[in-house]
Design an enzyme around this catalytic site. Sequence first.
Site, PDB file in Angstrom:
ATOM      1  N   LYS A   1       9.455  -6.533   5.466  1.00  0.00           N
ATOM      2  CA  LYS A   1      10.048  -6.767   4.538  1.00  0.00           C
ATOM      3  C   LYS A   1       9.127  -7.885   3.916  1.00  0.00           C
ATOM      4  O   LYS A   1       9.062  -8.762   4.107  1.00  0.00           O
ATOM      5  CB  LYS A   1      11.411  -7.462   4.863  1.00  0.00           C
ATOM      6  CG  LYS A   1      12.368  -7.924   3.786  1.00  0.00           C
ATOM      7  CD  LYS A   1      13.554  -8.602   4.046  1.00  0.00           C
ATOM      8  CE  LYS A   1      14.222  -8.743   3.063  1.00  0.00           C
ATOM      9  NZ  LYS A   1      15.873  -8.555   2.945  1.00  0.00           N
TER      10      LYS A   1
ATOM     11  N   GLU B   1       9.573 -10.469   8.761  1.00  0.00           N
ATOM     12  CA  GLU B   1      10.075 -10.735   6.706  1.00  0.00           C
ATOM     13  C   GLU B   1       8.917 -12.260   6.830  1.00  0.00           C
ATOM     14  O   GLU B   1       9.917 -12.813   6.858  1.00  0.00           O
ATOM     15  CB  GLU B   1      11.171 -11.168   6.418  1.00  0.00           C
ATOM     16  CG  GLU B   1      11.019 -11.310   5.133  1.00  0.00           C
ATOM     17  CD  GLU B   1      12.830 -11.915   4.417  1.00  0.00           C
ATOM     18  OE1 GLU B   1      13.479 -11.730   5.708  1.00  0.00           O
ATOM     19  OE2 GLU B   1      12.902 -11.535   3.335  1.00  0.00           O
TER      20      GLU B   1
END
Length: 336
Positions: free
Chosen positions: A222, A177
């Site tokens: 992500k 992420e």
Amino acid sequence: MTKSLNAIAQKLMTTGMGILAADESEGTIGKRFAKINLPNTLDLRRDYREMLFGATEAMKNYVSGVILTEETLKQSAADGTPFRAILADADVIPGIKVDRGAFPMPGEAGEKITEGLDGLRQRLEHYAELGAGFAKWRAVITINDIAPTRNNIRANAHVLARYAMLCQEAGIVPIVEPEVVGDGEPGNHSMERCAQVTGDVLENVFKELRLAGVDLAGMLLKPNMVLPGLNSRDRPTVEEVARRTVDVLKEHVPAAVPGIAFLSGGQTDEEATAHLSAMNRLAGKPWPMTFSYGRALQNVALRTWAGRRENFTAARQAFAHRAHMNSLAAIGEWTN
Ligand code: 13P
């Protein structure tokens, strides 16, 4: 092992399903509770997560995985049922946030570097024994007059790669992420600046992942969506955001990655749903795209719960509604 990592990643990306990010650190959940005048106690944190995970139909139908904190991974509902058992009953994969948070990076740019590599190998072994199928590590990239610096992008990308290889060694799917933050200060950057920074960050992240020998088929990405800063005068349409985001991702994310699960990052609940649906209506994407939302799934449920177990049913309905809407968005079929 490669095959099982890919199998977990594929299951997380099951069509019409997505990930519930319920991994707010003690500090972050405390801020959310404070907004509704609740103290940050162990029992209230437990009740809140019990409300979410006990929304059985929503969990079964729309949620493939839940990101937990270590506290929650080991916690039980008030009646003693472990949360892991509740999630297993709904066929939801438990995941774990393993970073220790983003800390100030030395320098003038007001940037952050994520910490938590020390002892990570041992922690991952322990989480795997507890049944965690995947993990999350969030890097924070700031935009201002001087940020992001090359040094900060490279440092965060490198740390993400080291985290990802340790996860794969432990048989855990890493969710990578790198968040280009839109709701930070000053937040006046344009959508185009976000597009350029997001592309640059992704380029560096995949370069480091490849260097580290991370198996791209055994991870998920992500990312943030491409959006203007929260205080920008830019007002792109839903379709413009969708197109620009998918363009940037197509340019920088290899097709070998089995899926993309977006963060909501300060968007309103409906914006996060609308953007995801619009992206999924676009043709020619090499990977499936779904949600890995925290706030955009929880905002209304949190307020409806308001710290009272007698509100569980109503709060679960509110959560189920948002989960359903995002499930439709994950197949491009949400309309308002
Ligand atoms: P938001 O959807 O609230 O941005 O949270 C997702 C997340 O897990 C951030 O790390």
